[in-house]
Motif scaffolding. Structure first.
Motif, short mmCIF file in Angstrom:
data_model
loop_
_atom_site.label_atom_id
_atom_site.label_comp_id
_atom_site.label_asym_id
_atom_site.label_seq_id
_atom_site.Cartn_x
_atom_site.Cartn_y
_atom_site.Cartn_z
N ALA A 123 -25.22 -38.16 -34.45
CA ALA A 123 -25.91 -37.94 -33.19
C ALA A 123 -26.04 -39.23 -32.39
O ALA A 123 -26.21 -40.33 -32.96
N VAL A 124 -25.99 -39.10 -31.08
CA VAL A 124 -26.42 -40.17 -30.19
C VAL A 124 -27.93 -40.32 -30.35
O VAL A 124 -28.66 -39.33 -30.45
N VAL A 125 -28.40 -41.56 -30.41
CA VAL A 125 -29.82 -41.82 -30.59
C VAL A 125 -30.49 -42.11 -29.25
O VAL A 125 -29.97 -42.87 -28.43
N LEU A 126 -31.63 -41.48 -29.03
CA LEU A 126 -32.52 -41.80 -27.91
C LEU A 126 -33.79 -42.37 -28.53
O LEU A 126 -34.57 -41.64 -29.14
N LEU A 127 -33.96 -43.68 -28.41
CA LEU A 127 -35.08 -44.38 -29.04
C LEU A 127 -36.16 -44.64 -28.00
O LEU A 127 -35.90 -45.26 -26.96
N THR A 128 -37.39 -44.17 -28.28
CA THR A 128 -38.46 -44.32 -27.31
C THR A 128 -39.79 -44.56 -28.02
O THR A 128 -39.84 -44.67 -29.24
N ARG A 159 -46.77 -45.51 -22.37
CA ARG A 159 -47.05 -46.88 -21.96
C ARG A 159 -46.68 -47.93 -23.01
O ARG A 159 -46.98 -49.11 -22.82
N MET A 160 -46.04 -47.55 -24.08
CA MET A 160 -45.78 -48.52 -25.13
C MET A 160 -44.47 -48.24 -25.86
O MET A 160 -44.29 -47.16 -26.46
N PHE A 161 -43.54 -49.17 -25.78
CA PHE A 161 -42.37 -49.15 -26.65
C PHE A 161 -42.77 -49.79 -27.98
O PHE A 161 -42.90 -49.13 -28.98
N ALA A 195 -35.31 -45.65 -24.18
CA ALA A 195 -36.18 -45.28 -23.06
C ALA A 195 -37.50 -46.00 -23.29
O ALA A 195 -38.32 -45.59 -24.13
N CYS A 196 -37.70 -47.08 -22.56
CA CYS A 196 -38.88 -47.93 -22.76
C CYS A 196 -39.98 -47.48 -21.81
O CYS A 196 -39.90 -47.73 -20.60
N PRO A 197 -41.04 -46.84 -22.32
CA PRO A 197 -42.06 -46.26 -21.45
C PRO A 197 -43.18 -47.22 -21.07
O PRO A 197 -44.17 -46.80 -20.47
N GLY A 198 -43.01 -48.51 -21.40
CA GLY A 198 -44.07 -49.46 -21.08
C GLY A 198 -43.80 -50.83 -21.64
O GLY A 198 -42.74 -51.42 -21.40
N PHE A 214 -33.26 -48.11 -20.53
CA PHE A 214 -34.00 -47.64 -19.36
C PHE A 214 -35.44 -48.10 -19.47
O PHE A 214 -36.04 -48.04 -20.55
N GLY A 215 -36.01 -48.52 -18.36
CA GLY A 215 -37.41 -48.90 -18.33
C GLY A 215 -38.13 -48.24 -17.18
O GLY A 215 -37.51 -47.64 -16.30
#
Length: 228
Positions: free
Chosen positions: A46-51, A55-57, A97-100, A117-118
């Motif tokens: 699988a392709v990985v989506l790491l998040t 508000r916090m990576f 996907a960096c949410p913070g 992505f940020g």
């Protein structure tokens, strides 16, 4: 014990979400949980989506780590270095996907992924080791050298500055900056699904060629600093 990492597989994309309820510190337990999730993603091809959590990576290592025994410190940091090396060589694409916030070991983890992505906002990204009295590990120097702009690398390494997401993008911590959490999810997920359509064999072999020098330097740094 609260689960530190969640794993969800959807049409060839494995979403790995870090959430310790606080700062997503890179404890040995967290690193081990991420490694286990990567094992699952690799087995699932699988392709990985790491998040991370809202508000916090990740804020990096727990500072309490550095008050423990030298052996405990070496073991934890070796595990962190091994995670960076594995992400750099992971045989399937890895989208972050960096949410913070993404700081220190959290930022190194971000830098080791393929597409980052940020989200705009009052967040801090960077490598603050020298500001808090720590020498940047060799593996961190090498992954940052590989991904940051030359001026951004020198500044981040030697001043310990933490910057906002827009400046982080300019320095090379991020590839794409979006407006809010909803757009982050949509754009990063779309990119992960797009990447399910590439040739994984060609991806792996090209990645290993492109990153041969940095991967060798990261491995040498880990082994020399923390023991083979």
């Amino acid at each position: 014990m609260t689960e530190l990492v969640a794993y969800r597989l959807d049409n060839g994309v494995a979403t790995i979400t870090l959430d310790d309820g606080k700062a997503n510190v890179m404890s040995e337990s967290m690193i081990s949980a991420i490694a286990g999730a990567l094992d699952r993603a690799e087995a699932d091809r699988a392709v990985v989506l790491l998040t991370g959590r809202s508000r916090m990576f990740s804020a990096g290592y727990d500072l309490a780590t550095f008050s423990r025994s030298p052996e405990d410190i070496r073991r934890t940091m070796r595990a962190g270095g091994d995670l960076i090396h594995r992400l750099l060589e992971f045989p399937f694409p890895v989208v972050a996907a960096c949410p913070g916030h993404a700081i220190a070991q959290g930022a190194f983890t971000l830098l080791a992924t393929d597409v980052r992505f940020g989200i705009a906002g009052d967040f801090k990204l960077g490598l603050n080791e020298v500001a808090i009295g720590l020498t940047v590990p060799h593996y961190g120097v090498e992954v940052a050298r590989h991904r940051l702009t030359a001026p951004g690398f020198d500044r981040a390494m030697n001043t310990g500055i933490l910057v906002d997401p827009a400046e982080a993008r300019d320095m090379g911590f991020l590839d794409v900056l979006v407006a809010d959490a909803d757009e982050l999810h949509v754009r990063a997920t779309a990119e992960a699904h797009r990447l399910t359509g590439i040739d994984f064999g060609a991806h792996t072999q090209t990645k290993l060629r492109v990153r041969a020098q940095v991967c060798a330097a990261v491995r040498t740094g880990i082994d020399s600093e923390f023991g083979a």
